[in-house]
Design an enzyme around this catalytic site. Structure first.
Site, short mmCIF file in Angstrom:
data_model
loop_
_atom_site.label_atom_id
_atom_site.label_comp_id
_atom_site.label_asym_id
_atom_site.label_seq_id
_atom_site.Cartn_x
_atom_site.Cartn_y
_atom_site.Cartn_z
N TYR A 125 0.79 -1.14 0.02
CA TYR A 125 -0.05 -0.07 0.03
C TYR A 125 0.79 1.13 -0.05
O TYR A 125 1.59 1.58 1.14
CB TYR A 125 -0.87 0.02 1.12
N GLN A 126 0.72 1.91 -1.09
CA GLN A 126 1.43 3.54 -1.23
C GLN A 126 3.06 3.11 -1.00
O GLN A 126 3.39 3.67 -0.08
CB GLN A 126 0.83 4.33 -0.37
#
Length: 332
Positions: A61-62
């Protein structure tokens, strides 16, 4: 808040799990709609205040910034033993396979990086993000078992797999005296119910916790269609999961809307009240405080048997979508 045991583990979790994909540096990943650190902290703080102790993130995630934001916030706002933190690792990359990196080496690298990102000494629930079709599952289980023995992981789970894969993995774990999977995180909600065919029965039989993602179908089960959001406009992955079946899904969504009016509650509360009758703890993404309120309030809403049937009866079968469709091997 209500709490329960996570499958066959010794982890006690809130019946709402906060999904943390919406937290992270927007410049380091594919999503421009994620919350910056200060905004993420406010949401995490509010979740803790409402009794949520179960948080789910992933190294993917990111660019790892979700793990960093979540880890820092939880370290500063809660005692470590009060929260249950889940994160996920990916299968070996093509580059790792080409370089001869073993599954054990890849998992160890990912685990140690996640621990650094989180700023923690152990992870409560370490989840295989998707089935690795290029690696024997026993190799994955051995690596995870060693992480458990080393005290870096308390329990293991898996995401995005078929029932036969989970059954095979846990049968091998039992035979080889390895740590079994205690939970499965799959794509399950009122407009995507294919897991009821096999996976739900397996989980009920073997006490494997179901902690589904996309609990609100990327917002489709939480708001009228005309109430578009920035994520809804930009999230091509979510549209790929739902746009093709929008017409048939709308019949279900209309009934969610109808019951929300009848009970004078939000669509979120209706959708999650239904899901909470099926699973251990849905993973609910939150980027605003009212997202948390709707999820927590769903715990107090009891749908009648007739209302549950009314929500379910117009569902039509769906084909595979999202990761399950993308990651399935081609057959000849």
């Amino acid at each position: 808040m209500l709490y329960t045991r996570l499958g066959n583990s010794d982890l006690t979790v809130s019946r709402i799990c906060m999904g943390c994909m919406g937290f992270g540096d927007a410049s380091t990943g594919p999503h421009s709609w994620t919350l910056a650190e200060a905004e993420s902290r406010d949401i995490i703080r509010y979740g803790l205040e409402r009794g949520i102790n179960f948080y789910d993130t992933a190294i993917a995630y990111q660019g790892g910034s979700s793990e960093r934001y979540v880890g820092k916030a939880l370290r500063e706002m809660a005692r470590r033993e009060e929260v249950v933190l889940a994160t996920k690792f990916l299968p070996r990359s093509d580059a790792q396979i080409a370089a001869g990196v073993s599954a054990k080496e890849a998992i160890t690298l990912s685990l140690n990086q996640s621990l650094r990102n989180l700023g923690m000494e152990y992870i409560d629930l370490y989840i295989c993000h998707m089935w690795d079709y290029h690696t024997p599952i026993t190799e994955v289980l051995v690596a995870l078992h060693e992480a458990v023995k080393a005290g870096k992981v308390r329990a293991i789970g898996i995401s995005n797999c078929f029932a036969w894969q989970l059954a095979k993995a846990n049968a091998l774990a039992q035979r080889e005296n390895l740590t079994p999977f205690v939970s499965v995180q799959s794509h399950y909600n009122l407009i995507m119910r294919e897991d009821e065919r096999e996976l739900a029965g397996l989980c009920a039989e073997d006490n494997i916790a179901m902690t589904p993602y996309s609990a609100l179908a990327s917002g489709r089960l939480s708001r009228p269609a005309e109430a578009e959001t920035r994520r809804g406009q930009e999230d091509n992955y979510a549209r790929g999961k739902y746009d093709k079946t929008a017409a048939q899904d709308q019949r279900v969504i209309d009934r969610v809307t109808e019951l929300a009016v009848r009970h004078a509650v939000s669509m979120t509360e209706i959708s999650l009240a239904w899901l909470l009758t099926k699973v251990t703890a849905p993973v609910v993404g939150a980027t605003k405080k009212h997202h948390i309120d709707g999820a927590v309030n769903a715990l107090n809403l009891v749908l009648s048997a007739d209302e549950i049937r009314y929500l379910e009866e117009c569902y039509l079968p769906h084909s595979l979508s999202g990761i399950m469709a993308q990651n399935r091997p081609l057959t000849t």
